[in-house]
Design an enzyme around this catalytic site. Structure first.
Site, mmCIF file in Angstrom:
data_model
loop_
_atom_site.group_PDB
_atom_site.id
_atom_site.type_symbol
_atom_site.label_atom_id
_atom_site.label_comp_id
_atom_site.label_asym_id
_atom_site.label_seq_id
_atom_site.Cartn_x
_atom_site.Cartn_y
_atom_site.Cartn_z
ATOM 1 N N MET A 1 -10.440 -6.807 6.387
ATOM 2 C CA MET A 1 -9.839 -5.612 7.867
ATOM 3 C C MET A 1 -9.100 -5.274 8.541
ATOM 4 O O MET A 1 -9.595 -6.514 9.654
ATOM 5 C CB MET A 1 -10.804 -4.107 7.403
ATOM 6 N N ASP B 1 -5.626 -6.137 5.104
ATOM 7 C CA ASP B 1 -5.165 -4.803 5.213
ATOM 8 C C ASP B 1 -5.762 -4.179 6.832
ATOM 9 O O ASP B 1 -5.917 -4.610 7.226
ATOM 10 C CB ASP B 1 -6.283 -4.242 4.124
ATOM 11 N N MET C 1 -12.508 3.468 0.434
ATOM 12 C CA MET C 1 -13.232 3.705 1.756
ATOM 13 C C MET C 1 -13.533 5.268 1.661
ATOM 14 O O MET C 1 -13.001 6.260 1.945
ATOM 15 C CB MET C 1 -11.515 3.567 2.511
ATOM 16 N N MET D 1 -9.847 7.129 0.167
ATOM 17 C CA MET D 1 -10.546 8.031 1.497
ATOM 18 C C MET D 1 -10.809 9.850 1.468
ATOM 19 O O MET D 1 -10.204 10.391 0.686
ATOM 20 C CB MET D 1 -9.825 8.041 2.819
ATOM 21 N N ASP E 1 -5.477 2.965 -1.738
ATOM 22 C CA ASP E 1 -6.423 3.197 -0.958
ATOM 23 C C ASP E 1 -7.102 4.871 -0.682
ATOM 24 O O ASP E 1 -6.326 6.055 -1.322
ATOM 25 C CB ASP E 1 -6.065 3.640 1.007
ATOM 26 N N HIS F 1 -1.753 -1.575 -4.035
ATOM 27 C CA HIS F 1 -2.957 -1.451 -3.436
ATOM 28 C C HIS F 1 -2.890 0.246 -3.200
ATOM 29 O O HIS F 1 -1.802 1.160 -2.877
ATOM 30 C CB HIS F 1 -2.736 -1.821 -1.661
ATOM 31 N N SER G 1 0.745 -1.168 0.079
ATOM 32 C CA SER G 1 0.194 -0.449 0.297
ATOM 33 C C SER G 1 0.950 0.974 0.011
ATOM 34 O O SER G 1 1.686 1.277 1.004
ATOM 35 C CB SER G 1 -0.835 -0.125 1.102
ATOM 36 N N HIS H 1 -9.120 0.402 -3.231
ATOM 37 C CA HIS H 1 -9.631 0.221 -1.874
ATOM 38 C C HIS H 1 -9.996 1.222 -1.996
ATOM 39 O O HIS H 1 -9.383 2.272 -1.575
ATOM 40 C CB HIS H 1 -8.410 0.100 -1.026
HETATM 41 C C1 DX5 Z 1 -5.799 1.764 5.973
HETATM 42 C C2 DX5 Z 1 -5.436 0.955 4.272
HETATM 43 C C3 DX5 Z 1 -4.542 0.481 4.534
HETATM 44 C C4 DX5 Z 1 -2.999 1.119 4.969
HETATM 45 C C5 DX5 Z 1 -2.466 -0.081 5.243
HETATM 46 O O1 DX5 Z 1 -6.837 2.316 6.237
HETATM 47 O O2 DX5 Z 1 -6.636 0.145 3.822
HETATM 48 O O3 DX5 Z 1 -4.380 -0.193 3.117
HETATM 49 O O4 DX5 Z 1 -2.144 1.894 3.944
HETATM 50 O O5 DX5 Z 1 -1.379 -0.117 6.012
HETATM 51 P P1 DX5 Z 1 -0.566 -0.696 7.161
HETATM 52 O O6 DX5 Z 1 0.082 -1.986 5.719
HETATM 53 O O7 DX5 Z 1 0.769 0.189 7.360
HETATM 54 O O8 DX5 Z 1 -1.087 -0.552 8.255
HETATM 55 ZN ZN ZN Z 2 -6.617 -0.265 1.965
#
Ligand code: DX5
Ligand code: ZN
Length: 220
Positions: A138, A174, A69, A38, A36, A34, A10, A67
């Protein structure tokens, strides 16, 4: 155990001002990257708007595993699929119409993913299995990198693996995945691993990806 393993770093913990270069650093050893997304509504954090994300997707040297969110996942997921992602994952809790959104992603020839927050039960969403190419369990509350891996999610991972049975559906975890936690998640049944801070805060991110994969492949 003979199972395909995928490591999907990620970029949430990477240097956002040099993302193309950051992705290049792990490209030859990773399966996907990956991304993310948000929106500061579904989760209390913001990463990229659609235009910035599209640019990252276009320039990425690795296939992109998005991903989402975001609160308006029904509306935006098909656009992410059309933007060139290899897979688009949406949160069950954010969707009004889960089936039609998953189908809209697939219609573009993109893999559809369904993500569950720690408080959501897989049993409540197993009816959508025929529209799913990947379940994402998650292992932290979504929103931030660098959080502690929730070992108590392993029961849900095992249940999901049992529900998947012999279907060719990927099972992703994740949050908090590192050299210390990946084997526990693998043993519970995961086969696709997101690792953010473990990879991008390592002195050599590519070496960490190789290490994570080796830990999985050497597991009896
Ligand atoms: C958190 C994200 C993850 C995040 C994971 O909401 O969806 O993908 O990047 O980061 P680490 O591996 O540091 O927990
Ligand atoms: Zn993620």
């Amino acid at each position: 155990m003979s199972r395909d393993i995928r490591i999907t770093p990620s970029i949430l913990s990477a240097d956002f001002s040099h993302l193309k270069e950051e992705i290049s650093r792990i490209a030859s050893v990773s399966d996907l990257v990956h991304l993310d997304i948000m929106d500061n509504i579904f989760v209390p954090n913001f990463t990229f708007d659609f235009n910035s994300a599209s640019k990252i997707i276009k320039e990425s040297s690795l296939p992109v595993d998005a991903h989402l969110m975001v609160a308006e996942a029904d509306l935006i997921a098909p656009a992410y699929a059309e933007a060139g992602c290899a897979s688009v994952t949406i949160h069950a809790e954010a969707l009004q119409d889960i089936s039609s959104t998953l189908r809209a992603i697939r219609k573009v020839g993109v893999r559809s993913g369904l993500a569950l927050k720690p408080s959501s039960k897989i049993e409540d969403y197993s009816e959508f299995i025929d529209d799913v190419d990947m379940f994402l369990i998650m292992t932290v509350e979504p929103g931030f990198g660098g959080q502690k891996f929730m070992t108590d999610m392993m029961d849900k991972v095992s249940k999901t693996r049992a529900i998947i049975g012999s279907r060719p559906i990927w099972l992703q975890v994740d949050g908090g995945i590192s050299a210390e936690t990946i084997e526990v998640a693998l043993d519970a049944g995961a086969d696709t691993f997101v690792a953010g801070s473990a990879v991008f805060t390592a002195p050599d991110p590519a070496e960490m990806v190789i290490r994570l994969r080796e830990l999985c492949l050497s597991r009896p």
